[in-house]
Scaffold this motif. Sequence first.
Motif, PDB file in Angstrom:
ATOM      1  N   THR A 158       0.857  -1.180   0.000  1.00  0.00           N
ATOM      2  CA  THR A 158       0.000   0.000   0.000  1.00  0.00           C
ATOM      3  C   THR A 158       0.891   1.227   0.000  1.00  0.00           C
ATOM      4  OG1 THR A 158      -1.748  -1.130   1.249  1.00  0.00           O
ATOM      5  CG2 THR A 158      -1.782   1.278   1.242  1.00  0.00           C
ATOM      6  N   VAL A 159       0.703   2.114  -0.988  1.00  0.00           N
ATOM      7  CA  VAL A 159       1.540   3.310  -1.102  1.00  0.00           C
ATOM      8  C   VAL A 159       0.646   4.535  -0.982  1.00  0.00           C
ATOM      9  CG1 VAL A 159       3.263   4.537  -2.460  1.00  0.00           C
ATOM     10  CG2 VAL A 159       3.106   2.045  -2.620  1.00  0.00           C
ATOM     11  N   ASN A 160       0.760   5.240   0.134  1.00  0.00           N
ATOM     12  CA  ASN A 160      -0.060   6.414   0.393  1.00  0.00           C
ATOM     13  C   ASN A 160       0.600   7.712  -0.037  1.00  0.00           C
ATOM     14  OD1 ASN A 160      -2.357   5.133   1.707  1.00  0.00           O
ATOM     15  ND2 ASN A 160      -0.944   4.646   3.359  1.00  0.00           N
ATOM     16  N   SER A 161       1.930   7.700  -0.182  1.00  0.00           N
ATOM     17  CA  SER A 161       2.647   8.906  -0.595  1.00  0.00           C
ATOM     18  C   SER A 161       4.035   8.512  -1.068  1.00  0.00           C
ATOM     19  CB  SER A 161       2.761   9.905   0.567  1.00  0.00           C
ATOM     20  OG  SER A 161       3.562   9.361   1.609  1.00  0.00           O
ATOM     21  N   GLY A 162       4.726   9.463  -1.693  1.00  0.00           N
ATOM     22  CA  GLY A 162       6.096   9.225  -2.107  1.00  0.00           C
ATOM     23  C   GLY A 162       6.221   8.544  -3.451  1.00  0.00           C
ATOM     24  N   ASN A 163       7.456   8.254  -3.821  1.00  0.00           N
ATOM     25  CA  ASN A 163       7.805   7.660  -5.108  1.00  0.00           C
ATOM     26  C   ASN A 163       8.469   6.312  -4.848  1.00  0.00           C
ATOM     27  OD1 ASN A 163       8.876   7.032  -7.642  1.00  0.00           O
ATOM     28  ND2 ASN A 163       9.192   9.192  -8.155  1.00  0.00           N
ATOM     29  N   ILE A 164       7.802   5.239  -5.240  1.00  0.00           N
ATOM     30  CA  ILE A 164       8.289   3.886  -4.978  1.00  0.00           C
ATOM     31  C   ILE A 164       8.623   3.208  -6.304  1.00  0.00           C
ATOM     32  CG2 ILE A 164       7.837   1.684  -3.857  1.00  0.00           C
ATOM     33  CD1 ILE A 164       7.805   4.098  -1.970  1.00  0.00           C
ATOM     34  N   ARG A 165       9.843   2.724  -6.426  1.00  0.00           N
ATOM     35  CA  ARG A 165      10.279   2.004  -7.630  1.00  0.00           C
ATOM     36  C   ARG A 165      10.525   0.548  -7.263  1.00  0.00           C
ATOM     37  NH1 ARG A 165      15.533   1.057  -9.621  1.00  0.00           N
ATOM     38  NH2 ARG A 165      15.602   0.600 -11.859  1.00  0.00           N
ATOM     39  N   ILE A 166      10.040  -0.371  -8.110  1.00  0.00           N
ATOM     40  CA  ILE A 166      10.139  -1.801  -7.823  1.00  0.00           C
ATOM     41  C   ILE A 166      10.817  -2.517  -8.983  1.00  0.00           C
ATOM     42  CG2 ILE A 166       8.846  -3.901  -7.286  1.00  0.00           C
ATOM     43  CD1 ILE A 166       6.547  -2.034  -6.354  1.00  0.00           C
ATOM     44  N   ASN A 167      11.840  -3.319  -8.684  1.00  0.00           N
ATOM     45  CA  ASN A 167      12.412  -4.170  -9.725  1.00  0.00           C
ATOM     46  C   ASN A 167      12.953  -5.467  -9.121  1.00  0.00           C
ATOM     47  OD1 ASN A 167      14.608  -2.433  -8.693  1.00  0.00           O
ATOM     48  ND2 ASN A 167      15.879  -3.545 -10.160  1.00  0.00           N
ATOM     49  N   ASN A 168      12.931  -6.515  -9.942  1.00  0.00           N
ATOM     50  CA  ASN A 168      13.375  -7.863  -9.539  1.00  0.00           C
ATOM     51  C   ASN A 168      12.681  -8.345  -8.264  1.00  0.00           C
ATOM     52  OD1 ASN A 168      15.088  -7.790 -11.727  1.00  0.00           O
ATOM     53  ND2 ASN A 168      16.932  -7.399 -10.527  1.00  0.00           N
ATOM     54  N   LEU A 169      11.391  -8.070  -8.172  1.00  0.00           N
ATOM     55  CA  LEU A 169      10.626  -8.425  -6.976  1.00  0.00           C
ATOM     56  C   LEU A 169       9.201  -8.785  -7.367  1.00  0.00           C
ATOM     57  CD1 LEU A 169      10.805  -8.465  -3.809  1.00  0.00           C
ATOM     58  CD2 LEU A 169       9.891  -6.131  -3.872  1.00  0.00           C
ATOM     59  N   LYS A 170       8.671  -9.817  -6.731  1.00  0.00           N
ATOM     60  CA  LYS A 170       7.294 -10.257  -6.996  1.00  0.00           C
ATOM     61  C   LYS A 170       6.391  -9.853  -5.839  1.00  0.00           C
ATOM     62  CE  LYS A 170       6.503 -14.315  -8.797  1.00  0.00           C
ATOM     63  NZ  LYS A 170       6.347 -15.795  -8.972  1.00  0.00           N
ATOM     64  N   LEU A 171       5.193  -9.361  -6.182  1.00  0.00           N
ATOM     65  CA  LEU A 171       4.161  -9.066  -5.192  1.00  0.00           C
ATOM     66  C   LEU A 171       3.003 -10.007  -5.465  1.00  0.00           C
ATOM     67  CD1 LEU A 171       5.502  -6.069  -6.153  1.00  0.00           C
ATOM     68  CD2 LEU A 171       4.307  -5.480  -4.058  1.00  0.00           C
ATOM     69  N   THR A 172       2.716 -10.886  -4.530  1.00  0.00           N
ATOM     70  CA  THR A 172       1.802 -11.982  -4.817  1.00  0.00           C
ATOM     71  C   THR A 172       1.018 -12.411  -3.583  1.00  0.00           C
ATOM     72  OG1 THR A 172       1.733 -14.205  -5.805  1.00  0.00           O
ATOM     73  CG2 THR A 172       3.555 -13.738  -4.310  1.00  0.00           C
ATOM     74  N   GLY A 173      -0.082 -13.120  -3.838  1.00  0.00           N
ATOM     75  CA  GLY A 173      -0.847 -13.722  -2.752  1.00  0.00           C
ATOM     76  C   GLY A 173      -1.708 -12.765  -1.951  1.00  0.00           C
ATOM     77  N   GLY A 174      -1.965 -11.558  -2.484  1.00  0.00           N
ATOM     78  CA  GLY A 174      -2.764 -10.580  -1.755  1.00  0.00           C
ATOM     79  C   GLY A 174      -4.239 -10.662  -2.098  1.00  0.00           C
ATOM     80  N   LYS A 175      -5.058 -10.106  -1.228  1.00  0.00           N
ATOM     81  CA  LYS A 175      -6.510 -10.081  -1.463  1.00  0.00           C
ATOM     82  C   LYS A 175      -7.085  -8.832  -0.815  1.00  0.00           C
ATOM     83  CE  LYS A 175      -9.158 -13.059   0.703  1.00  0.00           C
ATOM     84  NZ  LYS A 175      -9.819 -14.346   1.062  1.00  0.00           N
ATOM     85  N   THR A 210       6.430   2.823  -9.671  1.00  0.00           N
ATOM     86  CA  THR A 210       7.016   2.434 -10.950  1.00  0.00           C
ATOM     87  C   THR A 210       7.362   0.957 -10.919  1.00  0.00           C
ATOM     88  OG1 THR A 210       7.951   4.641 -11.314  1.00  0.00           O
ATOM     89  CG2 THR A 210       8.869   2.826 -12.591  1.00  0.00           C
ATOM     90  N   LEU A 211       6.732   0.180 -11.778  1.00  0.00           N
ATOM     91  CA  LEU A 211       7.076  -1.226 -11.954  1.00  0.00           C
ATOM     92  C   LEU A 211       8.123  -1.301 -13.053  1.00  0.00           C
ATOM     93  CD1 LEU A 211       3.495  -2.815 -11.869  1.00  0.00           C
ATOM     94  CD2 LEU A 211       5.117  -2.579  -9.979  1.00  0.00           C
ATOM     95  N   ASP A 212       9.352  -1.639 -12.661  1.00  0.00           N
ATOM     96  CA  ASP A 212      10.470  -1.625 -13.608  1.00  0.00           C
ATOM     97  C   ASP A 212      10.893  -3.061 -13.921  1.00  0.00           C
ATOM     98  OD1 ASP A 212      12.448  -0.413 -15.210  1.00  0.00           O
ATOM     99  OD2 ASP A 212      12.765   1.146 -13.713  1.00  0.00           O
ATOM    100  N   ASP A 213      12.065  -3.211 -14.563  1.00  0.00           N
ATOM    101  CA  ASP A 213      12.536  -4.533 -14.977  1.00  0.00           C
ATOM    102  C   ASP A 213      12.465  -5.546 -13.838  1.00  0.00           C
ATOM    103  OD1 ASP A 213      13.214  -3.983 -17.665  1.00  0.00           O
ATOM    104  OD2 ASP A 213      15.099  -3.056 -17.049  1.00  0.00           O
ATOM    105  N   GLY A 214      11.891  -6.706 -14.141  1.00  0.00           N
ATOM    106  CA  GLY A 214      11.832  -7.790 -13.174  1.00  0.00           C
ATOM    107  C   GLY A 214      10.751  -7.672 -12.123  1.00  0.00           C
TER     108      GLY A 214
END
Length: 288
Positions: free
Chosen positions: A38-55, A71-75
């Motif tokens: 959950t991102v309420n503020s700021g700048n978050i960059r994601i790479n080489n990481l999986k986000l899974t199993g949430g509901k 930002t969803l980047d490479d990987g």
Amino acid sequence: TINFENVKQITLCGASGLDNNGEPKDAIVGNDGPRPLTVNSGNIRINNLKLTGGKSTEGGGIYVKDGATVTLDDGAVVSNNHGDKSELGQSGKYGGLGGGVFVDGGKLYMRGTARICNNTAGLASEEQDASYCGYGAGVFVNMGQFIMEGGTISGNEGIGASFNGFYQYTGYKVYYLDFSSGAGVYLNTAYGGRFVMSGGTISGNTIDIDANTSTIFINTIQGNNPNDEVHIEGGGNGVWFEAGCLCRGSWSDFSMSGGAYIDDIYMYCGHEAEPSNGCASGINITDE
């Protein structure tokens, strides 16, 4: 589960890299409970990481609030999350908004080899009152912007249907049955959602119009009066673009250019926008 608030800039990078199949070795796992991020503020960059199993009812994998940028980047992979049912929809109930990502006023960027895949939204059931349609199994853009410059949105599935009431006419009724919509991306223009796509691919997403559910609904309805009618609404395996509906003085559109590819686009005009509202909704596709 990670909740970011009052941050400026953070990079979430999997330390172990990718395996031989290009899958991230590291993951944030929701364990079929709260969404991973959950991102309420700021700048978050994601790479080489999986986000899974949430509901969650809004954003099974990621929730992007007003003022936040993700930002969803490479990987980066958002997969196997679920948009769960809720009793709080305008029509009484809905089956989840954004199985993968829910953009609620913020900005979502997708680049490189990022993937949003194999997420679901909705709940299928043979019982009329236990079935819920979902919207945007991959991404639901409510307010804010989704800027897709690369990556892939595929394998996401909208499931379930919702009985949405009826109108009584002389001698017969017209029943309304809503199916899930926008398996890849659902763009809601009610509050100014915007989708700009200059690269990447949206394909192989599906709306599961469950045969048992629809048949039972329709047979039950038509068993009452053979003159009754059934109005079915929903679909859009790739992108569902809802235009001119409940606009409130905001600009909402879908822009596609460059090497971007979508295998299915559905545009729905539910209500005519009043010119006095200053509302502009439209599609702009260019070969740049």
